[in-house]
Design a protein around this motif. Structure first.
Motif: not given
Length: 139
Positions: A33-40, A92-97, A102-103
């Motif tokens: 939904i948030t269009r995060s990185q594909e690896a996630y 990584f997802a929490i740190i980049t937030k 993504t968070l």
């Protein structure tokens, strides 16, 4: 036709698999939904599919028919490898937030990490290497 074991779905291992399925799916939705990185979201959907396959394997008693593969040990290795990937991706997802989705997805991935560790511990405790093949973790 395969026989269904409903007692597995109500057991601790079945509940852990279901919890892993739910957390991986929620994390997948958050990342998509948030269009995060594909690896996630690729990691979360892969874990969802593999966990679903293991859940169906035990639920339909296919683990007893597949004598060429020791399914509980393969499941332990799968859980440990998934836990390692979940820890890395979740941090990584929490740190980049980059955004709230993504968070939240990262938090669900870290929750999946703990569920993978618990699943592998419960599975490994039930594995007995010196008994006949018919007595596995899912008995």
């Amino acid at each position: 036709m395969a026989e269904v074991r409903w007692d597995y779905a109500r057991s601790m291992q079945g509940a852990l698999k279901m919890a892993r399925l739910i957390t991986a799916f929620v994390a997948f939705l958050c990342f998509v939904i948030t269009r995060s990185q594909e690896a996630y979201f690729v990691l979360t959907i892969m874990d969802f599919i593999i966990t679903l396959l293991f859940f169906l394997l035990y639920l339909l008693k296919f683990d007893r028919k597949m004598t060429f593969l020791f399914c509980p040990l393969v499941d332990v290795f799968n859980s440990l490898i998934a836990a390692l990937f979940f820890l890395i991706v979740g941090l990584f997802a929490i740190i980049t937030k980059s955004n709230v989705g993504t968070l939240v997805g990262g938090i669900f991935v870290i929750l999946s990490f703990f569920l993978c560790i618990a699943d592998s511990i419960f599975l490994f405790k039930k594995i007995t290497f010196n008994q006949p093949r018919g007595r596995t973790v899912t008995n």
